[in-house]
Design a protein around this motif. Structure first.
Motif, PDB file in Angstrom:
ATOM      1  N   GLY B  33      67.775  -1.637  17.884  1.00 12.76           N
ATOM      2  CA  GLY B  33      69.169  -1.310  18.422  1.00 12.76           C
ATOM      3  C   GLY B  33      69.192   0.376  18.154  1.00 12.76           C
ATOM      4  N   ASP B  34      70.712   0.627  18.050  1.00  5.75           N
ATOM      5  CA  ASP B  34      70.908   1.992  17.611  1.00  5.75           C
ATOM      6  C   ASP B  34      70.337   2.409  16.354  1.00  5.75           C
ATOM      7  N   PRO B  35      69.618   3.371  16.126  1.00  2.23           N
ATOM      8  CA  PRO B  35      69.158   3.626  14.995  1.00  2.23           C
ATOM      9  C   PRO B  35      70.149   4.115  13.822  1.00  2.23           C
ATOM     10  N   THR B  36      71.457   4.632  14.543  1.00 10.51           N
ATOM     11  CA  THR B  36      72.557   4.999  13.292  1.00 10.51           C
ATOM     12  C   THR B  36      72.856   3.804  12.876  1.00 10.51           C
ATOM     13  N   THR B  37      73.064   2.726  13.753  1.00  5.77           N
ATOM     14  CA  THR B  37      73.798   1.504  13.149  1.00  5.77           C
ATOM     15  C   THR B  37      72.601   1.035  12.014  1.00  5.77           C
ATOM     16  N   ALA B  38      71.349   0.971  12.195  1.00  9.80           N
ATOM     17  CA  ALA B  38      70.326   0.586  11.311  1.00  9.80           C
ATOM     18  C   ALA B  38      70.362   1.415  10.063  1.00  9.80           C
ATOM     19  N   ILE B  39      70.865   2.776  10.000  1.00  7.50           N
ATOM     20  CA  ILE B  39      70.954   3.674   8.921  1.00  7.50           C
ATOM     21  C   ILE B  39      72.168   3.505   8.139  1.00  7.50           C
ATOM     22  N   ASP B  43      79.614  -0.914  10.257  1.00  6.05           N
ATOM     23  CA  ASP B  43      81.094  -0.307  10.129  1.00  6.05           C
ATOM     24  C   ASP B  43      81.275   1.017  10.249  1.00  6.05           C
ATOM     25  N   ALA B  44      80.082   1.704  10.580  1.00  5.08           N
ATOM     26  CA  ALA B  44      80.086   3.309  10.610  1.00  5.08           C
ATOM     27  C   ALA B  44      81.261   3.893  11.636  1.00  5.08           C
ATOM     28  N   SER B  45      81.790   4.922  11.671  1.00  5.74           N
ATOM     29  CA  SER B  45      82.908   5.276  12.498  1.00  5.74           C
ATOM     30  C   SER B  45      81.825   6.063  13.674  1.00  5.74           C
ATOM     31  N   ALA B  46      82.384   5.921  14.794  1.00  3.90           N
ATOM     32  CA  ALA B  46      81.565   6.847  16.032  1.00  3.90           C
ATOM     33  C   ALA B  46      81.510   8.192  15.313  1.00  3.90           C
ATOM     34  N   GLU B  47      82.355   8.987  14.879  1.00  2.14           N
ATOM     35  CA  GLU B  47      82.172  10.150  14.256  1.00  2.14           C
ATOM     36  C   GLU B  47      81.078  10.367  13.471  1.00  2.14           C
ATOM     37  N   GLN B  48      80.777   9.384  12.391  1.00  2.24           N
ATOM     38  CA  GLN B  48      79.927   9.472  11.428  1.00  2.24           C
ATOM     39  C   GLN B  48      78.501   9.303  12.228  1.00  2.24           C
ATOM     40  N   ARG B  49      78.426   8.540  13.128  1.00  5.97           N
ATOM     41  CA  ARG B  49      77.239   8.106  13.905  1.00  5.97           C
ATOM     42  C   ARG B  49      76.870   9.529  14.786  1.00  5.97           C
TER      43      ARG B  49
END
Lengths: 290, 315
Positions: B33-39, B43-49
């Motif tokens: 999936g999306d590596p930012t989700t994995a990391i 529930d991270a915000s789009a900005e954090q991503r």
């Protein structure tokens, strides 16, 4: 059948001769017995374990070994003997699946690499070397880092780590038989590469592959336990030997919590090592006879 | 001659080393999936991503990412930890010496126990002592590192109180305390390695002692001790060295678990913690360093072998 003269030499297949040697060597018998007990425990765990491995005995928290709890109880009051018996399930399952997958994929890669040769072989062997440069546990850790710590991923990680070894063993064998007459004969009657590989070369290399698998099994078991010990294997409350040891690290005074699961790993590894060594000995002795 | 050999070996190693870096790099690409989700988690915000994406360079094509990452490592930039923001290179500088110290001490112990035991067993082949040593070696190899470490702690730290089970201090601050904290971890790995060294020494010695030059030495009246050590063992050291060199990977794998048991802040612990925190730059940096170390040791072993044994050099 009935009139066969007793003087005629008994024709046995090499496989049978190896098995005969294996089961008459002390090492082989010991190894096979240990493995037999392990498999017995793993399959019949629900029937032979005295208690449910997750059942909590509130009034027997961390009790030393006694008549009711032969191996004592853990920090939650669960029976350690039952957990050790159930632990055989996870460990054996991981070993069988991971070595099985590695054997299938690795052999296939080795067959192709050895038979096709040329650039394909070069590329495959370079990648193989690169994977072999990783210490086994480190590569398994890397794979689990990516896909997350679960039982399936532990199996896959241990399988991947072992694939290059199988590929190398099979490739070496294929290279040595590729030019044999029986392969040439098969080719001359018009068999395709797939048929030659699967029907003529594969049976020839299978003996070595099985021996290699038995030699790798103990390393697979240790890796599985190490992953569970580091908390990167099966999730609680499923009992595994490695995770039981990890818990025991917080309770040094309860010696039974670390002794029994550790002994289980030790005996299982010893059994696998004996089996592997005895198989190798039997195979080499049989080959030098012929 | 030797220079040419060195060049050839290095040129053989280069493709392997490159593939290794590529495999380690693939870790981030292979994240499901999306590596930012994995990391960062669900529930991270789009900005954090977006920030993380930029930080990891994920907005660029994979090939560019790889080259940038490789170039960074070549210049000592291993990225920054996602958890602490610390440069991974700084973390490595602190932790590599600990793992190296543990590895070296274990190796020394393994050689000090393994070689004499191997010689002893080989010169008494078939005796009770030989059987005993071989049995001990086989058992020692079946004890997983983590259990051996736990047993040592239970005996020497908890029960007898002789040695600490944790409490690492850097060597330059307290050399004595440092060595004290390293004793049990080194024994944990060293004894298992010793079993391997012993088996190898024994096998090599058994073979060497059958050879003609040993008989000649005996015949011309060389003292038995001298035959064993000056003539026999000397000829066994090459295969034994090779096996030790090739085992370095197993040894480092053992260091990972051993560091966890004894709370040594080495590379292994760094990687394991990195996995728990999904701190990929840290995991990748640690793994690359370890694999390169293994490759380097293999290269040195290989070269040592060729230099020590003229038969290899000439073929």
């Amino acid at each position: 059948m009935t009139d066969a003269s007793p003087a005629a030499p008994a024709i046995t297949s090499p496989g049978r001769a190896i098995l005969h040697r294996f089961f008459t060597s002390p090492l082989g018998v010991t190894g096979a017995t240990i493995l037999g007990v392990l498999i017995f425990c793993a399959i019949l765990a629900p029937f032979i374990a005295p208690h449910d491995p997750t059942e909590i005995f509130w009034d027997h928290i961390q009790q030393p070994p006694s008549a009711t709890f032969l191996f004592g109880t853990d920090e939650l009051g669960r029976d350690i003997l039952s957990r050790v018996i159930w632990g055989a399930r996870v460990s054996l399952w991981v070993v069988i699946c991971s070595i099985g997958i590695a054997l299938l994929i690795g052999s296939l890669i080795g067959l192709i690499s050895g038979y096709v040769g040329g650039v394909v072989d070069d590329v495959i062997m370079r990648i193989n070397d690169a994977i072999l440069a990783f210490p086994m546990l480190i590569l398994a850790l890397g794979i689990i880092a990516v896909f997350g710590p679960t039982l399936t991923n532990a199996i896959l990680a241990i399988a991947v780590v072992n694939i290059p070894g199988f590929a190398r063993v099979v490739r070496g064998q294929v290279l040595s038989v590729r030019e044999h007459e029986f392969v040439e004969a098969a080719r001359s009657i018009g068999l395709g590469p797939a048929a030659i590989l699967l029907r003529h070369i594969l049976p020839y290399v299978s003996g070595n592959v099985i021996v290699y698998a038995s030699l790798r099994a103990s390393a697979a078991l240790i890796t599985e336990s190490a992953l569970a010990f580091l908390g990167l294997g099966v999730k609680p409350p499923t009992p595994t030997w490695g995770s039981m040891l990890a818990t025991a690290m917080q309770y040094w005074d309860a010696w039974w919590m670390s002794i029994f699961p550790g002994l289980a790993i030790f005996i299982a590894v010893l059994g696998l090592n004996f089996t592997g060594d005895a198989l190798l000995d039997a195979k080499q002795a049989t080959e030098s006879d012929n | 001659m030797t220079a040419r050999l060195l060049l050839r070996r290095i040129s053989q190693l280069l493709p392997t080393a490159l593939i290794v870096t590529f495999l380690v790099f693939m870790m981030t690409l292979a994240l499901p999936g999306d590596p930012t989700t994995a990391i960062l988690g669900e529930d991270a915000s789009a900005e954090q991503r977006e920030i993380l994406r930029e930080k990891l360079g994920l907005d660029r094509p994979a090939a560019v990412q790889y080259v940038v990452w490789l170039g960074g490592m070549a210049t000592g930039d291993f990225g920054t930890s996602l958890k602490t923001g610390e440069p991974v290179a700084d973390m490595l500088a602190l932790r590599v010496p600990i793992t190296v110290e543990l590895t070296v001490l274990s190796m020394v112990l393994a050689v000090l126990i393994g070689i004499p035991a191997g010689v002893f067993a080989a010169t008494r082949r078939g005796s009770l002592a030989d059987l005993g040593i071989s049995f001990l070696a086989m058992s020692s190899m079946a004890v997983p590192y983590f259990w051996a470490g736990m047993l040592l702690i239970m005996l020497f730290a908890v029960k007898l109180g002789w040695l600490p089970s944790s409490g690492y201090v850097p060597f330059h601050i307290d050399p004595f305390g440092n060595l004290r904290a390293m004793i049990l971890p080194s024994i944990t790995i060293g004894t298992a390695m010793a079993a391997l060294v012993m088996r190898q020494t024994r096998a090599a010695m058994c073979e060497t002692m059958e050879q003609d030059f040993i008989r000649t030495a005996r015949a011309k009246g060389v003292r038995p001790r001298s035959v064993v050590y000056r003539h026999g063992l000397r000829n066994c050291l090459i295969p034994v060295t090779t096996v030790i060199g090739l085992q370095i990977g197993t040894l480092i794998g053992g260091a990972v678990v051993t560091e966890t048991i004894f709370s040594l802040p080495g590379l292994g612990r760094m990687i394991v913690n990195g996995i728990f925190w999904r701190d990929f730059p840290v995991v990748q940096g640690g793994i690359v360093v370890i694999v390169f170390f293994v490759l380097l040791v293999n290269l040195v072993t290989d070269l040592a072998y060729s230099i020590l044994d003229p038969r290899v050099r000439l073929s």
